[in-house]
Design a protein around this motif. Structure first.
Motif, PDB file in Angstrom:
ATOM      1  N   HIS A  86       0.853  -1.184   0.000  1.00  0.00           N
ATOM      2  CA  HIS A  86       0.000   0.000   0.000  1.00  0.00           C
ATOM      3  C   HIS A  86       0.891   1.238   0.000  1.00  0.00           C
ATOM      4  O   HIS A  86       1.763   1.393   0.858  1.00  0.00           O
ATOM      5  N   ARG A  87       0.699   2.109  -0.965  1.00  0.00           N
ATOM      6  CA  ARG A  87       1.610   3.237  -1.146  1.00  0.00           C
ATOM      7  C   ARG A  87       1.544   4.228   0.008  1.00  0.00           C
ATOM      8  O   ARG A  87       2.554   4.796   0.409  1.00  0.00           O
ATOM      9  N   ARG A  88       0.374   4.475   0.547  1.00  0.00           N
ATOM     10  CA  ARG A  88       0.233   5.509   1.573  1.00  0.00           C
ATOM     11  C   ARG A  88       0.711   5.037   2.939  1.00  0.00           C
ATOM     12  O   ARG A  88       1.506   5.709   3.594  1.00  0.00           O
ATOM     13  N   SER A  89       0.226   3.891   3.375  1.00  0.00           N
ATOM     14  CA  SER A  89       0.576   3.413   4.717  1.00  0.00           C
ATOM     15  C   SER A  89       1.862   2.606   4.745  1.00  0.00           C
ATOM     16  O   SER A  89       2.454   2.435   5.810  1.00  0.00           O
ATOM     17  N   GLY A  90       2.305   2.097   3.594  1.00  0.00           N
ATOM     18  CA  GLY A  90       3.501   1.272   3.569  1.00  0.00           C
ATOM     19  C   GLY A  90       3.272  -0.164   3.994  1.00  0.00           C
ATOM     20  O   GLY A  90       4.233  -0.925   4.135  1.00  0.00           O
ATOM     21  N   ALA A  91       2.028  -0.555   4.216  1.00  0.00           N
ATOM     22  CA  ALA A  91       1.738  -1.936   4.610  1.00  0.00           C
ATOM     23  C   ALA A  91       2.024  -2.870   3.441  1.00  0.00           C
ATOM     24  O   ALA A  91       1.673  -2.581   2.294  1.00  0.00           O
ATOM     25  N   CYS A  92       2.679  -3.989   3.729  1.00  0.00           N
ATOM     26  CA  CYS A  92       3.008  -4.958   2.688  1.00  0.00           C
ATOM     27  C   CYS A  92       2.617  -6.354   3.171  1.00  0.00           C
ATOM     28  O   CYS A  92       2.753  -6.675   4.356  1.00  0.00           O
ATOM     29  N   PHE A  93       2.125  -7.148   2.252  1.00  0.00           N
ATOM     30  CA  PHE A  93       1.657  -8.490   2.566  1.00  0.00           C
ATOM     31  C   PHE A  93       2.183  -9.442   1.501  1.00  0.00           C
ATOM     32  O   PHE A  93       2.075  -9.162   0.304  1.00  0.00           O
ATOM     33  N   SER A  94       2.724 -10.552   1.961  1.00  0.00           N
ATOM     34  CA  SER A  94       3.122 -11.615   1.046  1.00  0.00           C
ATOM     35  C   SER A  94       1.957 -12.587   0.884  1.00  0.00           C
ATOM     36  O   SER A  94       0.915 -12.459   1.528  1.00  0.00           O
ATOM     37  N   SER A  95       2.148 -13.573   0.026  1.00  0.00           N
ATOM     38  CA  SER A  95       1.082 -14.559  -0.170  1.00  0.00           C
ATOM     39  C   SER A  95       0.836 -15.358   1.107  1.00  0.00           C
ATOM     40  O   SER A  95      -0.312 -15.671   1.448  1.00  0.00           O
ATOM     41  N   ASP A  96       1.909 -15.663   1.845  1.00  0.00           N
ATOM     42  CA  ASP A  96       1.738 -16.380   3.117  1.00  0.00           C
ATOM     43  C   ASP A  96       0.992 -15.527   4.137  1.00  0.00           C
ATOM     44  O   ASP A  96       0.157 -16.038   4.898  1.00  0.00           O
ATOM     45  N   ASP A  97       1.277 -14.223   4.148  1.00  0.00           N
ATOM     46  CA  ASP A  97       0.566 -13.337   5.073  1.00  0.00           C
ATOM     47  C   ASP A  97      -0.922 -13.288   4.751  1.00  0.00           C
ATOM     48  O   ASP A  97      -1.769 -13.318   5.653  1.00  0.00           O
ATOM     49  N   LEU A  98      -1.256 -13.226   3.472  1.00  0.00           N
ATOM     50  CA  LEU A  98      -2.664 -13.175   3.083  1.00  0.00           C
ATOM     51  C   LEU A  98      -3.381 -14.476   3.436  1.00  0.00           C
ATOM     52  O   LEU A  98      -4.534 -14.453   3.896  1.00  0.00           O
ATOM     53  N   LEU A  99      -2.707 -15.610   3.246  1.00  0.00           N
ATOM     54  CA  LEU A  99      -3.318 -16.883   3.628  1.00  0.00           C
ATOM     55  C   LEU A  99      -3.515 -16.966   5.134  1.00  0.00           C
ATOM     56  O   LEU A  99      -4.546 -17.458   5.617  1.00  0.00           O
ATOM     57  N   PHE A 100      -2.534 -16.471   5.898  1.00  0.00           N
ATOM     58  CA  PHE A 100      -2.657 -16.482   7.356  1.00  0.00           C
ATOM     59  C   PHE A 100      -3.806 -15.580   7.811  1.00  0.00           C
ATOM     60  O   PHE A 100      -4.605 -15.954   8.683  1.00  0.00           O
ATOM     61  N   ILE A 101      -3.909 -14.392   7.214  1.00  0.00           N
ATOM     62  CA  ILE A 101      -4.992 -13.474   7.575  1.00  0.00           C
ATOM     63  C   ILE A 101      -6.344 -14.073   7.204  1.00  0.00           C
ATOM     64  O   ILE A 101      -7.325 -13.958   7.955  1.00  0.00           O
ATOM     65  N   HIS A 102      -6.401 -14.742   6.048  1.00  0.00           N
ATOM     66  CA  HIS A 102      -7.655 -15.382   5.649  1.00  0.00           C
ATOM     67  C   HIS A 102      -8.058 -16.467   6.642  1.00  0.00           C
ATOM     68  O   HIS A 102      -9.232 -16.581   7.016  1.00  0.00           O
ATOM     69  N   GLY A 103      -7.082 -17.252   7.101  1.00  0.00           N
ATOM     70  CA  GLY A 103      -7.383 -18.277   8.103  1.00  0.00           C
ATOM     71  C   GLY A 103      -7.857 -17.676   9.415  1.00  0.00           C
ATOM     72  O   GLY A 103      -8.790 -18.187  10.049  1.00  0.00           O
ATOM     73  N   GLN A 104      -7.224 -16.564   9.828  1.00  0.00           N
ATOM     74  CA  GLN A 104      -7.641 -15.914  11.065  1.00  0.00           C
ATOM     75  C   GLN A 104      -9.047 -15.328  10.942  1.00  0.00           C
ATOM     76  O   GLN A 104      -9.835 -15.358  11.897  1.00  0.00           O
ATOM     77  N   ILE A 105      -9.378 -14.808   9.765  1.00  0.00           N
ATOM     78  CA  ILE A 105     -10.724 -14.266   9.556  1.00  0.00           C
ATOM     79  C   ILE A 105     -11.758 -15.382   9.630  1.00  0.00           C
ATOM     80  O   ILE A 105     -12.847 -15.214  10.209  1.00  0.00           O
ATOM     81  N   GLN A 106     -11.435 -16.544   9.063  1.00  0.00           N
ATOM     82  CA  GLN A 106     -12.361 -17.672   9.152  1.00  0.00           C
ATOM     83  C   GLN A 106     -12.541 -18.125  10.599  1.00  0.00           C
ATOM     84  O   GLN A 106     -13.661 -18.421  11.039  1.00  0.00           O
ATOM     85  N   LYS A 107     -11.435 -18.174  11.360  1.00  0.00           N
ATOM     86  CA  LYS A 107     -11.549 -18.542  12.772  1.00  0.00           C
ATOM     87  C   LYS A 107     -12.376 -17.514  13.537  1.00  0.00           C
ATOM     88  O   LYS A 107     -13.187 -17.874  14.403  1.00  0.00           O
ATOM     89  N   LEU A 108     -12.179 -16.233  13.231  1.00  0.00           N
ATOM     90  CA  LEU A 108     -12.946 -15.188  13.897  1.00  0.00           C
ATOM     91  C   LEU A 108     -14.433 -15.306  13.574  1.00  0.00           C
ATOM     92  O   LEU A 108     -15.284 -15.143  14.463  1.00  0.00           O
ATOM     93  N   ALA A 109     -14.748 -15.607  12.313  1.00  0.00           N
ATOM     94  CA  ALA A 109     -16.156 -15.788  11.944  1.00  0.00           C
ATOM     95  C   ALA A 109     -16.764 -16.983  12.674  1.00  0.00           C
ATOM     96  O   ALA A 109     -17.916 -16.933  13.130  1.00  0.00           O
TER      97      ALA A 109
END
Length: 234
Positions: A145-168
């Protein structure tokens, strides 16, 4: 005394047998050529097996890229009638036209062309976690993300997706427990009301028993005669 200086002559250059146009040193050209041949073999075979039909061309143009025939004709530098004849099967779809729409639909720039993704872009960075020399480290693609500088790899996105499923899942379980708690609270309130009604009933029964006792005393009481008042006839 005169000093004799020995001239340091460079060693004779060894001539290697080389083909015309070949360099004496290979500056990674062969390695890059082998990598390119492997990459070419990976995409050339699927492309050779592609057959751009009228149905596939219409699907990519209408449902994927969401383009009308005028925009498609302007993009491919053809007329609108040509696009119409391709889709109706009057003329076969040129492979270059089908491949152009397919590559645009699968390109990163098109997938990030939405207004919500305007500040995001892909970039390759070296993996700093690898304990390897800098030349042997592999690069990893990051979504940045250009403004905030946040960066995500494919592993990070998969981990976040898993955490979102657990949260749901936890939220659904919490909602079920909340409904059960509400049910138990309602049942408890109903029982308390019943106990309260039973207490009032018991109190009324006690008052009735006291009244019955008082009435019994009145009925069994001794009647005393009243004395006559003087001066009045009995």
């Amino acid at each position: 005394m005169t000093r004799a200086y020995a001239l340091k002559c460079p060693p004779p250059r060894v001539t290697e047998n080389k083909r015309p146009g070949q360099r004496l040193r290979d500056h990674g050209a062969r390695r890059r050529e082998n990598a390119w041949r492997a990459f070419q073999a990976a995409w050339q075979k699927p492309i050779n097996e592609m057959r751009g039909t009228a149905e596939e061309f219409f699907h990519i143009r209408r449902n994927v890229l969401v383009l009308n025939r005028v925009q498609t004709a302007r993009l491919l530098r053809v007329t609108k009638d040509s696009v119409l004849k391709w889709e109706h099967g009057v003329h076969p779809v040129p492979f270059y036209a089908f491949l152009a729409l397919l590559l645009i639909s699968e390109s990163v720039h098109y997938k990030l062309a939405n207004e919500q993704w305007k500040d995001w872009h892909f970039a390759e960075r070296f993996d700093a976690d690898q304990v390897l020399p800098a030349k042997k480290r592999k690069s990893i693609a990051y979504l940045i993300h250009r403004r905030s500088g946040a960066c995500f790899s494919s592993d990070d996105l998969l981990f976040i997706h898993g955490q979102i499923q657990k949260l749901a899942q936890l939220e659904s379980e919490a909602l079920a427990l909340r409904d059960k708690v509400d049910e138990l609270v309602g049942e408890n309130t109903h029982l308390r009301e019943m106990f309260r009604v039973d207490g009032v009933t018991a109190e009324l029964h006690g008052m009735r028993a006291q009244l019955d006792a008082l009435l019994g005393r009145v009925n069994t009481a001794t009647v005393l005669p009243l004395r006559a008042v003087e001066g009045k006839a009995a």
